[in-house]
Motif scaffolding. Sequence first.
Motif, PDB file in Angstrom:
ATOM      1  N   SER A  17       0.858  -1.186   0.000  1.00  0.00           N
ATOM      2  CA  SER A  17       0.000   0.000   0.000  1.00  0.00           C
ATOM      3  C   SER A  17       0.894   1.235   0.000  1.00  0.00           C
ATOM      4  O   SER A  17       2.077   1.152   0.308  1.00  0.00           O
ATOM      5  CB  SER A  17      -0.906   0.017   1.234  1.00  0.00           C
ATOM      6  N   SER A  18       0.292   2.374  -0.335  1.00  0.00           N
ATOM      7  CA  SER A  18       1.008   3.647  -0.314  1.00  0.00           C
ATOM      8  C   SER A  18       0.665   4.332   1.003  1.00  0.00           C
ATOM      9  O   SER A  18      -0.318   5.073   1.105  1.00  0.00           O
ATOM     10  CB  SER A  18       0.575   4.512  -1.504  1.00  0.00           C
ATOM     11  N   MET A  19       1.508   4.094   2.015  1.00  0.00           N
ATOM     12  CA  MET A  19       1.209   4.589   3.361  1.00  0.00           C
ATOM     13  C   MET A  19       1.292   6.113   3.427  1.00  0.00           C
ATOM     14  O   MET A  19       2.194   6.713   2.844  1.00  0.00           O
ATOM     15  CB  MET A  19       2.196   4.001   4.368  1.00  0.00           C
ATOM     16  N   PHE A  29      -3.588   5.039   4.298  1.00  0.00           N
ATOM     17  CA  PHE A  29      -2.946   4.775   3.009  1.00  0.00           C
ATOM     18  C   PHE A  29      -3.812   5.319   1.884  1.00  0.00           C
ATOM     19  O   PHE A  29      -5.021   5.520   2.049  1.00  0.00           O
ATOM     20  CB  PHE A  29      -2.699   3.270   2.823  1.00  0.00           C
ATOM     21  N   THR A  40      -7.571   9.344   0.779  1.00  0.00           N
ATOM     22  CA  THR A  40      -6.869   8.483   1.737  1.00  0.00           C
ATOM     23  C   THR A  40      -7.887   7.676   2.539  1.00  0.00           C
ATOM     24  O   THR A  40      -8.975   8.154   2.845  1.00  0.00           O
ATOM     25  CB  THR A  40      -6.017   9.361   2.682  1.00  0.00           C
ATOM     26  N   ALA A 134       2.599   9.435  -1.723  1.00  0.00           N
ATOM     27  CA  ALA A 134       2.694   8.901  -0.359  1.00  0.00           C
ATOM     28  C   ALA A 134       4.014   9.320   0.285  1.00  0.00           C
ATOM     29  O   ALA A 134       4.064   9.681   1.465  1.00  0.00           O
ATOM     30  CB  ALA A 134       2.556   7.383  -0.387  1.00  0.00           C
TER      31      ALA A 134
END
Length: 140
Positions: A17-19, A29, A40, A134
Amino acid sequence: MDEPTLFTKIIRGDIPSSMVAEGNEWYAFLDINPHRPGHTLVVPKEQAQRISELSVDSRRALMDGIIEVQRRLSIEFETTDFSVNLNDGPLAGQEVPHVHFHVIPRAPEGTQRPLWKPPGDSTEPDFSLLAELAERLQAH
Ligand code: 5GP
């Protein structure tokens, strides 16, 4: 223990995931299919389908997570306004059975930063653009 949900697998790092940010009780994320730039998801680490099923600590911490995500998004998108949405159960449109707040920065029409969806007809997420965003949000 229930079967881990998609979001539990994301929290554990079993699915990438793109935290955006993380607390002891929550994880945030980028949505893979953003409605608007910066969309988000803020989820409790405790696995529960509805907010009423969460522990008191978890539900309180979740609000801290939303505010922290807003702080970061407000720097990146130069706005103080957000849509904060929750679909609390399948009849409300919940697709993933794990509590998740949608936090979406809002700005006057026409001033949004460009979408990071690829141009053309593709509906595939642009993972490299999500990852770049991110990284910037993590630094804020
Ligand atoms: P719901 O409709 O349940 O309120 O929202 C589910 C959200 O999860 C949708 O906005 C969808 O784009 C997002 N989503 C579904 N699968 C994934 C995934 O694997 N990764 C990420 N980052 N978001 C996902």
